[in-house]
Scaffold this motif. Structure first.
Motif, PDB file in Angstrom:
ATOM      1  N   LEU A 173       0.833  -1.202   0.000  1.00 55.70           N
ATOM      2  CA  LEU A 173       0.000   0.000   0.000  1.00 55.70           C
ATOM      3  C   LEU A 173       0.867   1.250   0.000  1.00 55.70           C
ATOM      4  CD1 LEU A 173      -2.659  -0.972   2.694  1.00 55.70           C
ATOM      5  CD2 LEU A 173      -2.927  -1.102   0.201  1.00 55.70           C
ATOM      6  N   SER A 174       0.403   2.290  -0.683  1.00 54.23           N
ATOM      7  CA  SER A 174       1.032   3.597  -0.542  1.00 54.23           C
ATOM      8  C   SER A 174       0.725   4.140   0.848  1.00 54.23           C
ATOM      9  CB  SER A 174       0.504   4.560  -1.601  1.00 54.23           C
ATOM     10  OG  SER A 174      -0.852   4.887  -1.331  1.00 54.23           O
ATOM     11  N   LEU A 175       1.390   5.229   1.214  1.00 53.83           N
ATOM     12  CA  LEU A 175       1.169   5.795   2.549  1.00 53.83           C
ATOM     13  C   LEU A 175      -0.289   6.198   2.742  1.00 53.83           C
ATOM     14  CD1 LEU A 175       2.231   6.735   5.270  1.00 53.83           C
ATOM     15  CD2 LEU A 175       2.894   8.903   4.189  1.00 53.83           C
ATOM     16  N   GLY A 176      -0.854   6.885   1.748  1.00 52.03           N
ATOM     17  CA  GLY A 176      -2.248   7.310   1.871  1.00 52.03           C
ATOM     18  C   GLY A 176      -3.203   6.142   1.950  1.00 52.03           C
ATOM     19  N   GLN A 177      -2.959   5.096   1.129  1.00 57.71           N
ATOM     20  CA  GLN A 177      -3.803   3.896   1.180  1.00 57.71           C
ATOM     21  C   GLN A 177      -3.680   3.200   2.525  1.00 57.71           C
ATOM     22  OE1 GLN A 177      -2.084   1.909  -2.195  1.00 57.71           O
ATOM     23  NE2 GLN A 177      -3.697   2.581  -3.593  1.00 57.71           N
ATOM     24  N   ARG A 178      -2.465   3.137   3.048  1.00 58.66           N
ATOM     25  CA  ARG A 178      -2.242   2.445   4.316  1.00 58.66           C
ATOM     26  C   ARG A 178      -2.935   3.164   5.468  1.00 58.66           C
ATOM     27  NH1 ARG A 178       0.274   4.102   8.721  1.00 58.66           N
ATOM     28  NH2 ARG A 178       2.227   4.636   7.693  1.00 58.66           N
ATOM     29  N   VAL A 179      -2.892   4.495   5.483  1.00 62.65           N
ATOM     30  CA  VAL A 179      -3.568   5.237   6.543  1.00 62.65           C
ATOM     31  C   VAL A 179      -5.078   5.011   6.476  1.00 62.65           C
ATOM     32  CG1 VAL A 179      -4.096   7.538   7.429  1.00 62.65           C
ATOM     33  CG2 VAL A 179      -1.757   6.964   6.800  1.00 62.65           C
ATOM     34  N   ARG A 180      -5.644   4.976   5.266  1.00 60.34           N
ATOM     35  CA  ARG A 180      -7.071   4.702   5.137  1.00 60.34           C
ATOM     36  C   ARG A 180      -7.419   3.314   5.667  1.00 60.34           C
ATOM     37  NH1 ARG A 180      -6.676   6.025  -0.870  1.00 60.34           N
ATOM     38  NH2 ARG A 180      -8.477   4.650  -1.137  1.00 60.34           N
ATOM     39  N   ALA A 181      -6.566   2.325   5.355  1.00 62.32           N
ATOM     40  CA  ALA A 181      -6.801   0.971   5.860  1.00 62.32           C
ATOM     41  C   ALA A 181      -6.615   0.909   7.377  1.00 62.32           C
ATOM     42  CB  ALA A 181      -5.860  -0.014   5.173  1.00 62.32           C
ATOM     43  N   ASP A 182      -5.638   1.649   7.912  1.00 61.27           N
ATOM     44  CA  ASP A 182      -5.436   1.694   9.364  1.00 61.27           C
ATOM     45  C   ASP A 182      -6.637   2.312  10.069  1.00 61.27           C
ATOM     46  OD1 ASP A 182      -2.996   0.451   9.983  1.00 61.27           O
ATOM     47  OD2 ASP A 182      -1.842   2.177   9.345  1.00 61.27           O
ATOM     48  N   LEU A 183      -7.225   3.339   9.461  1.00 59.31           N
ATOM     49  CA  LEU A 183      -8.423   3.940  10.045  1.00 59.31           C
ATOM     50  C   LEU A 183      -9.556   2.920  10.108  1.00 59.31           C
ATOM     51  CD1 LEU A 183      -8.490   7.504   8.468  1.00 59.31           C
ATOM     52  CD2 LEU A 183      -8.624   6.982  10.908  1.00 59.31           C
ATOM     53  N   ALA A 184      -9.715   2.153   9.027  1.00 62.70           N
ATOM     54  CA  ALA A 184     -10.749   1.118   9.029  1.00 62.70           C
ATOM     55  C   ALA A 184     -10.502   0.100  10.129  1.00 62.70           C
ATOM     56  CB  ALA A 184     -10.801   0.431   7.663  1.00 62.70           C
ATOM     57  N   ALA A 185      -9.239  -0.324  10.302  1.00 61.72           N
ATOM     58  CA  ALA A 185      -8.909  -1.309  11.340  1.00 61.72           C
ATOM     59  C   ALA A 185      -9.175  -0.747  12.730  1.00 61.72           C
ATOM     60  CB  ALA A 185      -7.441  -1.730  11.204  1.00 61.72           C
ATOM     61  N   ALA A 186      -8.845   0.537  12.934  1.00 66.69           N
ATOM     62  CA  ALA A 186      -9.020   1.147  14.251  1.00 66.69           C
ATOM     63  C   ALA A 186     -10.484   1.359  14.600  1.00 66.69           C
ATOM     64  CB  ALA A 186      -8.278   2.480  14.309  1.00 66.69           C
ATOM     65  N   LEU A 187     -11.327   1.522  13.570  1.00 64.39           N
ATOM     66  CA  LEU A 187     -12.727   1.874  13.803  1.00 64.39           C
ATOM     67  C   LEU A 187     -13.689   0.720  13.552  1.00 64.39           C
ATOM     68  CD1 LEU A 187     -12.540   5.341  12.059  1.00 64.39           C
ATOM     69  CD2 LEU A 187     -12.717   4.944  14.511  1.00 64.39           C
ATOM     70  N   LEU A 188     -13.151  -0.431  13.203  1.00 64.06           N
ATOM     71  CA  LEU A 188     -13.997  -1.575  12.849  1.00 64.06           C
ATOM     72  C   LEU A 188     -14.958  -1.948  13.970  1.00 64.06           C
ATOM     73  CD1 LEU A 188     -14.532  -3.742  10.667  1.00 64.06           C
ATOM     74  CD2 LEU A 188     -12.836  -5.173  11.834  1.00 64.06           C
ATOM     75  N   HIS A 189     -14.496  -1.882  15.218  1.00 61.26           N
ATOM     76  CA  HIS A 189     -15.319  -2.292  16.363  1.00 61.26           C
ATOM     77  C   HIS A 189     -16.067  -1.119  16.989  1.00 61.26           C
ATOM     78  CE1 HIS A 189     -11.421  -1.007  17.756  1.00 61.26           C
ATOM     79  NE2 HIS A 189     -11.774  -1.032  19.020  1.00 61.26           N
ATOM     80  N   ALA A 190     -16.106   0.031  16.258  1.00 60.67           N
ATOM     81  CA  ALA A 190     -16.828   1.234  16.726  1.00 60.67           C
ATOM     82  C   ALA A 190     -16.432   1.625  18.138  1.00 60.67           C
ATOM     83  CB  ALA A 190     -18.339   1.023  16.642  1.00 60.67           C
ATOM     84  N   PRO A 191     -15.137   1.864  18.387  1.00 63.09           N
ATOM     85  CA  PRO A 191     -14.709   2.220  19.739  1.00 63.09           C
ATOM     86  C   PRO A 191     -15.225   3.603  20.134  1.00 63.09           C
ATOM     87  CG  PRO A 191     -12.912   2.559  18.207  1.00 63.09           C
ATOM     88  CD  PRO A 191     -14.019   1.892  17.424  1.00 63.09           C
ATOM     89  N   PRO A 192     -15.521   3.811  21.407  1.00 62.54           N
ATOM     90  CA  PRO A 192     -15.994   5.129  21.841  1.00 62.54           C
ATOM     91  C   PRO A 192     -14.889   6.179  21.905  1.00 62.54           C
ATOM     92  CG  PRO A 192     -15.887   3.619  23.703  1.00 62.54           C
ATOM     93  CD  PRO A 192     -15.606   2.799  22.480  1.00 62.54           C
ATOM     94  N   VAL A 193     -13.616   5.727  21.944  1.00 62.18           N
ATOM     95  CA  VAL A 193     -12.475   6.645  22.012  1.00 62.18           C
ATOM     96  C   VAL A 193     -11.462   6.239  20.947  1.00 62.18           C
ATOM     97  CG1 VAL A 193     -10.569   7.523  23.411  1.00 62.18           C
ATOM     98  CG2 VAL A 193     -12.759   7.016  24.493  1.00 62.18           C
ATOM     99  N   VAL A 194     -10.967   7.230  20.189  1.00 64.42           N
ATOM    100  CA  VAL A 194      -9.946   6.967  19.176  1.00 64.42           C
ATOM    101  C   VAL A 194      -8.799   7.948  19.384  1.00 64.42           C
ATOM    102  CG1 VAL A 194      -9.409   6.882  16.708  1.00 64.42           C
ATOM    103  CG2 VAL A 194     -11.665   6.130  17.525  1.00 64.42           C
TER     104      VAL A 194
END
Length: 335
Positions: free
Chosen positions: A159-180
């Motif tokens: 992944l490019s840097l921009g693609q990787r950050v988008r994928a990281d955001l998806a991974a971080a938010l997949l479980h709908a955490p109340p705090v990010v």
């Protein structure tokens, strides 16, 4: 008011750093009799964050902001003070705690390096015990907002840097955490990707009530994402308020520019001298002045300017947050 979702009291973090002595003899001495000095990365920081707030945590390099985020995320153990997030002590209760937060580090991925993005997300689905229907619903959202669909079959390492950050955001938010926690989430990204990520973060904050704590050097992120700004310098909190209050705290950097070819520098200075406003001739009939918005009323300054010269155009620019934060850093260095 409800209890804060993040509570930080007198937070401290120190490091032992080896002292390097000069020369070959010094290198041998360092090897045999090493000496260390103590560095305070974070010193007596105290703040509360309420549920649903979006907070920017700013500071120059080495100020302690990333160290603070790592303590809040449970990665680092505080040297002193207390941290509570969602009722957890992040470091001592880390295994239970991390299921309730999301973390994005712009310079480091949380994806499995050799796995396709979808496989990383599938693993996280199992970790968080997400039903298939919920998983598919969130994938659809990420595809809509982050354009993730085309990346799912690609290994993280490709992944490019921009693609990787988008994928990281998806991974971080997949479980709908109340705090990010977001540590430089838009670092190195182009303008269009930044705009997409900023809009997405603002959307989950406003629509889902997700609490965001953002560290960044890109002050465009601050204006686009956050309602509240905290500034740390030399390990200590030196400002806590809104971006508007931050501008008002310092107030300088407001600029007025007038285009008046028949006008003169002397006429403008004579009209505003008692206000403490001095003008600069920029050439071709353009004159500008920088003033302190706390001391000079903008309507009065404009009225005097228009009375002094036959203006063809007049432009006002409020102090930019970049200017204000830079001044705050410089003020701290000279205190």
């Amino acid at each position: 008011m409800n209890d804060p979702i993040i509570c930080v009291q007198n937070l401290k973090r120190t490091y032992r750093v080896p002292v390097r002595r000069p020369g070959l003899a010094g290198a041998f001495t360092d090897l045999l009799r090493p000496e260390y000095r103590t560095v305070q990365a974070v010193h007596d920081v105290t703040f509360d964050i309420q549920r649903g707030e979006s907070v920017a945590y700013l500071g120059p390099n080495g100020a302690g902001k990333s160290t603070t985020v790592r303590m809040l995320a449970g990665i680092l153990k505080p040297s002193g003070g207390e941290v509570r997030v969602l009722g957890f002590h992040p470091h001592s209760q880390r295994q239970a705690y991390v299921r309730h937060i999301g973390v994005v580090f712009g310079h480091r991925t949380t994806l499995w390096f050799d796995l396709a993005v979808i496989e990383s997300l599938r693993l996280l689905q199992r970790v968080y015990a997400l039903p298939e229907a919920v998983f598919q619903e969130r994938l659809a959202l990420f595809d809509e907002v982050l354009d993730l669909g085309g990346l799912l079959a690609t290994p993280a390492r490709k992944l490019s840097l921009g693609q990787r950050v988008r994928a990281d955001l998806a991974a971080a938010l997949l479980h709908a955490p109340p705090v990010v926690f977001l540590d430089e989430p838009t670092i190195g990204l182009d303008v269009s990707v930044k705009a997409r990520i900023r809009a997405f973060l603002r959307q989950i904050n406003r629509d889902l009530g997700t609490t965001l704590l953002l560290t960044t050097h890109d002050l465009g992120d601050v204006e686009a994402i956050s309602d509240r700004v905290m500034v740390i310098d030399a390990g200590q909190l030196i400002f806590d308020g809104t971006a508007r209050e931050l501008r008002g705290e310092l107030g300088q950097g407001n600029r007025v520019t007038v285009v008046a070819p028949p006008g003169s520098l002397s006429a403008l200075n004579a009209a505003t001298l008692d206000l403490g406003v001095l003008w600069v001739d920029e050439g071709r009939g353009r004159y500008s002045a920088v003033y302190d918005g706390r001391l000079v009323r903008t309507p009065e300054l404009v009225a005097r300017t228009l009375a002094a010269v036959p203006a063809e155009d007049l432009e006002l620019r409020e102090a930019r947050i970049e200017d204000v934060v830079r001044e705050l850093y410089e003020r701290g260095q000279h205190d």
